[in-house]
Motif scaffolding. Structure first.
Motif, PDB file in Angstrom:
ATOM      1  N   ASP A 126      49.407  35.938  31.354  1.00  0.00           N
ATOM      2  CA  ASP A 126      49.952  36.428  32.742  1.00  0.00           C
ATOM      3  C   ASP A 126      50.302  35.141  33.412  1.00  0.00           C
ATOM      4  OD1 ASP A 126      47.215  38.513  33.022  1.00  0.00           O
ATOM      5  OD2 ASP A 126      49.303  39.143  32.397  1.00  0.00           O
ATOM      6  N   VAL A 127      50.329  34.122  32.972  1.00  0.00           N
ATOM      7  CA  VAL A 127      50.659  32.886  33.798  1.00  0.00           C
ATOM      8  C   VAL A 127      52.114  32.995  34.351  1.00  0.00           C
ATOM      9  CG1 VAL A 127      51.151  30.577  33.507  1.00  0.00           C
ATOM     10  CG2 VAL A 127      48.896  31.386  32.623  1.00  0.00           C
ATOM     11  N   THR A 128      53.056  33.155  33.482  1.00  0.00           N
ATOM     12  CA  THR A 128      54.677  33.201  33.647  1.00  0.00           C
ATOM     13  C   THR A 128      54.866  34.328  34.725  1.00  0.00           C
ATOM     14  OG1 THR A 128      54.992  34.324  31.724  1.00  0.00           O
ATOM     15  CG2 THR A 128      55.358  32.056  31.759  1.00  0.00           C
ATOM     16  N   GLN A 129      54.035  35.469  34.456  1.00  0.00           N
ATOM     17  CA  GLN A 129      54.415  36.702  35.073  1.00  0.00           C
ATOM     18  C   GLN A 129      53.854  36.648  36.501  1.00  0.00           C
ATOM     19  OE1 GLN A 129      52.236  39.507  32.656  1.00  0.00           O
ATOM     20  NE2 GLN A 129      53.720  39.467  31.125  1.00  0.00           N
ATOM     21  N   THR A 130      52.930  35.802  36.933  1.00  0.00           N
ATOM     22  CA  THR A 130      52.250  35.647  38.305  1.00  0.00           C
ATOM     23  C   THR A 130      52.713  34.630  38.915  1.00  0.00           C
ATOM     24  OG1 THR A 130      50.346  34.700  37.379  1.00  0.00           O
ATOM     25  CG2 THR A 130      50.040  37.141  37.736  1.00  0.00           C
ATOM     26  N   LYS A 160      39.525  44.968  22.710  1.00  0.00           N
ATOM     27  CA  LYS A 160      40.418  43.709  23.776  1.00  0.00           C
ATOM     28  C   LYS A 160      39.357  43.731  24.753  1.00  0.00           C
ATOM     29  CE  LYS A 160      43.059  45.561  26.856  1.00  0.00           C
ATOM     30  NZ  LYS A 160      44.385  45.974  27.426  1.00  0.00           N
ATOM     31  N   ASP A 161      39.545  42.313  25.324  1.00  0.00           N
ATOM     32  CA  ASP A 161      38.962  42.079  26.496  1.00  0.00           C
ATOM     33  C   ASP A 161      39.621  42.514  27.892  1.00  0.00           C
ATOM     34  OD1 ASP A 161      36.594  40.771  25.140  1.00  0.00           O
ATOM     35  OD2 ASP A 161      37.876  39.040  25.215  1.00  0.00           O
ATOM     36  N   ILE A 162      38.874  43.180  28.703  1.00  0.00           N
ATOM     37  CA  ILE A 162      39.469  43.816  29.992  1.00  0.00           C
ATOM     38  C   ILE A 162      38.608  43.041  31.108  1.00  0.00           C
ATOM     39  CG2 ILE A 162      39.854  45.717  31.496  1.00  0.00           C
ATOM     40  CD1 ILE A 162      39.564  47.504  28.725  1.00  0.00           C
ATOM     41  N   PRO A 163      39.135  42.049  31.663  1.00  0.00           N
ATOM     42  CA  PRO A 163      38.583  41.300  32.811  1.00  0.00           C
ATOM     43  C   PRO A 163      38.240  42.404  33.969  1.00  0.00           C
ATOM     44  CG  PRO A 163      40.883  40.262  31.920  1.00  0.00           C
ATOM     45  CD  PRO A 163      40.549  41.454  31.425  1.00  0.00           C
ATOM     46  N   SER A 211      44.928  34.684  41.308  1.00  0.00           N
ATOM     47  CA  SER A 211      43.940  33.263  40.622  1.00  0.00           C
ATOM     48  C   SER A 211      43.564  33.899  39.432  1.00  0.00           C
ATOM     49  CB  SER A 211      43.053  32.525  41.617  1.00  0.00           C
ATOM     50  OG  SER A 211      43.777  32.058  42.683  1.00  0.00           O
ATOM     51  N   ILE A 212      43.029  35.091  39.479  1.00  0.00           N
ATOM     52  CA  ILE A 212      42.095  35.765  38.302  1.00  0.00           C
ATOM     53  C   ILE A 212      43.169  35.865  37.291  1.00  0.00           C
ATOM     54  CG2 ILE A 212      40.674  37.573  37.594  1.00  0.00           C
ATOM     55  CD1 ILE A 212      39.467  37.744  40.263  1.00  0.00           C
ATOM     56  N   LEU A 213      44.128  36.624  37.664  1.00  0.00           N
ATOM     57  CA  LEU A 213      45.318  37.039  36.807  1.00  0.00           C
ATOM     58  C   LEU A 213      45.831  35.863  35.868  1.00  0.00           C
ATOM     59  CD1 LEU A 213      47.347  39.896  38.224  1.00  0.00           C
ATOM     60  CD2 LEU A 213      45.825  40.041  36.628  1.00  0.00           C
ATOM     61  N   ARG A 214      45.971  34.680  36.659  1.00  0.00           N
ATOM     62  CA  ARG A 214      46.467  33.470  35.952  1.00  0.00           C
ATOM     63  C   ARG A 214      45.408  32.903  35.017  1.00  0.00           C
ATOM     64  NH1 ARG A 214      49.389  30.215  41.124  1.00  0.00           N
ATOM     65  NH2 ARG A 214      51.616  30.908  40.757  1.00  0.00           N
ATOM     66  N   ALA A 215      44.228  33.187  35.074  1.00  0.00           N
ATOM     67  CA  ALA A 215      43.168  32.525  34.125  1.00  0.00           C
ATOM     68  C   ALA A 215      43.347  33.385  32.808  1.00  0.00           C
ATOM     69  CB  ALA A 215      41.832  33.024  34.830  1.00  0.00           C
ATOM     70  N   THR A 216      44.269  34.385  32.719  1.00  0.00           N
ATOM     71  CA  THR A 216      44.446  34.910  31.503  1.00  0.00           C
ATOM     72  C   THR A 216      45.873  34.533  30.945  1.00  0.00           C
ATOM     73  OG1 THR A 216      43.419  37.030  32.097  1.00  0.00           O
ATOM     74  CG2 THR A 216      44.824  37.208  30.186  1.00  0.00           C
ATOM     75  N   PRO A 217      45.997  33.844  30.097  1.00  0.00           N
ATOM     76  CA  PRO A 217      47.043  32.942  29.418  1.00  0.00           C
ATOM     77  C   PRO A 217      48.470  33.890  29.500  1.00  0.00           C
ATOM     78  CG  PRO A 217      45.340  32.237  28.204  1.00  0.00           C
ATOM     79  CD  PRO A 217      44.850  33.424  28.923  1.00  0.00           C
ATOM     80  N   MET A 273      53.668  42.993  31.772  1.00  0.00           N
ATOM     81  CA  MET A 273      53.406  42.910  33.167  1.00  0.00           C
ATOM     82  C   MET A 273      51.997  43.087  33.617  1.00  0.00           C
ATOM     83  SD  MET A 273      56.515  41.515  33.949  1.00  0.00           S
ATOM     84  CE  MET A 273      57.685  41.453  33.573  1.00  0.00           C
ATOM     85  N   PRO A 274      51.423  42.452  34.427  1.00  0.00           N
ATOM     86  CA  PRO A 274      50.096  42.688  34.722  1.00  0.00           C
ATOM     87  C   PRO A 274      49.826  44.066  35.475  1.00  0.00           C
ATOM     88  CG  PRO A 274      50.622  40.385  35.786  1.00  0.00           C
ATOM     89  CD  PRO A 274      51.925  41.257  35.040  1.00  0.00           C
ATOM     90  N   THR A 275      48.823  44.654  34.864  1.00  0.00           N
ATOM     91  CA  THR A 275      48.492  46.105  35.306  1.00  0.00           C
ATOM     92  C   THR A 275      47.089  45.786  35.897  1.00  0.00           C
ATOM     93  OG1 THR A 275      49.877  47.499  33.762  1.00  0.00           O
ATOM     94  CG2 THR A 275      47.960  48.358  34.799  1.00  0.00           C
ATOM     95  N   VAL A 276      46.925  46.218  37.293  1.00  0.00           N
ATOM     96  CA  VAL A 276      45.547  45.974  38.034  1.00  0.00           C
ATOM     97  C   VAL A 276      45.114  47.369  38.447  1.00  0.00           C
ATOM     98  CG1 VAL A 276      44.397  45.144  40.107  1.00  0.00           C
ATOM     99  CG2 VAL A 276      46.235  43.727  39.179  1.00  0.00           C
ATOM    100  N   VAL A 277      43.661  47.719  37.850  1.00  0.00           N
ATOM    101  CA  VAL A 277      43.451  49.191  38.218  1.00  0.00           C
ATOM    102  C   VAL A 277      42.159  49.150  39.037  1.00  0.00           C
ATOM    103  CG1 VAL A 277      42.192  51.139  36.781  1.00  0.00           C
ATOM    104  CG2 VAL A 277      44.122  50.013  35.777  1.00  0.00           C
ATOM    105  N   PHE A 278      42.349  49.956  39.900  1.00  0.00           N
ATOM    106  CA  PHE A 278      41.205  50.275  40.818  1.00  0.00           C
ATOM    107  C   PHE A 278      40.416  51.434  40.499  1.00  0.00           C
ATOM    108  CE2 PHE A 278      44.125  47.614  43.113  1.00  0.00           C
ATOM    109  CZ  PHE A 278      43.235  46.691  44.123  1.00  0.00           C
ATOM    110  N   ALA A 279      39.025  51.171  39.831  1.00  0.00           N
ATOM    111  CA  ALA A 279      38.263  52.151  39.461  1.00  0.00           C
ATOM    112  C   ALA A 279      36.818  52.196  40.146  1.00  0.00           C
ATOM    113  CB  ALA A 279      37.906  52.059  37.957  1.00  0.00           C
ATOM    114  N   SER A 280      36.355  53.358  40.529  1.00  0.00           N
ATOM    115  CA  SER A 280      34.925  53.572  40.962  1.00  0.00           C
ATOM    116  C   SER A 280      34.533  55.083  40.710  1.00  0.00           C
ATOM    117  CB  SER A 280      34.736  53.099  42.356  1.00  0.00           C
ATOM    118  OG  SER A 280      33.546  53.547  42.767  1.00  0.00           O
ATOM    119  N   PRO A 281      33.541  55.410  40.140  1.00  0.00           N
ATOM    120  CA  PRO A 281      33.333  56.979  39.881  1.00  0.00           C
ATOM    121  C   PRO A 281      33.041  57.513  41.356  1.00  0.00           C
ATOM    122  CG  PRO A 281      31.946  55.540  38.399  1.00  0.00           C
ATOM    123  CD  PRO A 281      32.586  54.677  39.273  1.00  0.00           C
ATOM    124  N   LYS A 282      32.584  56.673  42.091  1.00  0.00           N
ATOM    125  CA  LYS A 282      32.290  57.031  43.576  1.00  0.00           C
ATOM    126  C   LYS A 282      33.670  57.331  44.345  1.00  0.00           C
ATOM    127  CE  LYS A 282      29.190  56.123  47.517  1.00  0.00           C
ATOM    128  NZ  LYS A 282      30.281  56.172  48.568  1.00  0.00           N
TER     129      LYS A 282
END
Length: 232
Positions: free
Chosen positions: A224-228, A134-137, A216-222, A1-10
């Motif tokens: 994740d298509v059905t999951q989103t 691995k590629d990490i968008p 839309s961005i997640l759907r661009a990754t094959p 399932m899609p995991t979306v991470v919010f990251a910033s050193p600040k």
């Protein structure tokens, strides 16, 4: 399932606000969502304790470097979406979370200081890509911007990111009273009282546009298509 991470050193870049906005909008579309609250200040956990948190949205706190991967993988088995709100620093916990991401969102304000911190986050993502083969968008999310004014500094930073091939969201999280109100009153933007919060409708439109762009961005990754698709 899609995991979306919010990251910033600040710290103070808008990670927690953006994470709650995304998670609640996904939940309101009917998707099950887990937020991993890995910020030591636990802003998301405090928000969730107030009334109005969607029934299909769970928050997991008390995360450590040694448990974050297990918590992300466990959440991914339970809900279609996992949203991770990280601490505002560069650490092994942040690196571990990024390694499990289907997408990393880097909130940044329109200043050169924030842009430099965003560059550090991108460097960390690249390191995890090499380590795990691995590629990490990822994409930059400009936060606390004006809906009416586009300062030259922001324009310059956007141009620099574009020149280096770094994706940035078309949608920006504008400076809105409604986003602060979420953490004061709890619930979702849609459940706030428009008589108590100025320009609430504009905030709702902004939040929905952001969530839609994430999908839309997640759907661009094959994978994740059905999951989103269920939150189209």
């Amino acid at each position: 399932m899609p995991t979306v991470v919010f990251a910033s050193p600040k710290g103070g870049a808008g990670k927690s606000t953006s994470a709650v906005i995304l998670a609640t909008e996904l939940a309101l579309k009917g998707a099950g969502v887990t937020i991993i609250d890995a910020d030591p200040n636990k802003p998301v956990s405090q928000w969730a304790k107030r009334a109005g948190c969607p029934d299909n949205l769970a928050v997991v706190a008390d995360i450590s470097e040694s448990t974050i991967i297990d918590e992300i993988e466990s959440a991914a088995r339970k809900t279609p979406f996992v949203v991770v709100d990280l601490e505002g620093t560069a650490s092994m916990m942040v690196a571990y979370a990024i390694s499990r991401a289907d997408m990393v969102i880097i909130p940044t304000q329109g200043s050169q200081l924030d842009a430099a911190e965003a560059a550090k986050a991108i460097k960390l993502i690249k390191q995890q890509e090499k380590a795990f083969h691995k590629d990490i968008p990822y994409a930059i999310l400009f936060t606390r911007t004006s809906s009416a004014i586009r300062p030259r500094t922001l324009q310059h930073i956007q141009a620099e990111f574009q020149k280096h091939g770094i994706r940035a969201f078309q949608t920006q999280i504008n400076e809105r009273e409604a986003y602060r109100a979420l953490f004061s009153f709890g619930g979702t933007l849609e459940s706030l009282n428009p008589q108590h919060v100025a320009n609430l409708n504009a905030a709702v439109v902004n939040a929905r546009a952001f969530a839609g762009e994430v999908i839309s961005i997640l759907r661009a990754t094959p994978r994740d298509v059905t999951q989103t698709a269920r939150v189209a």
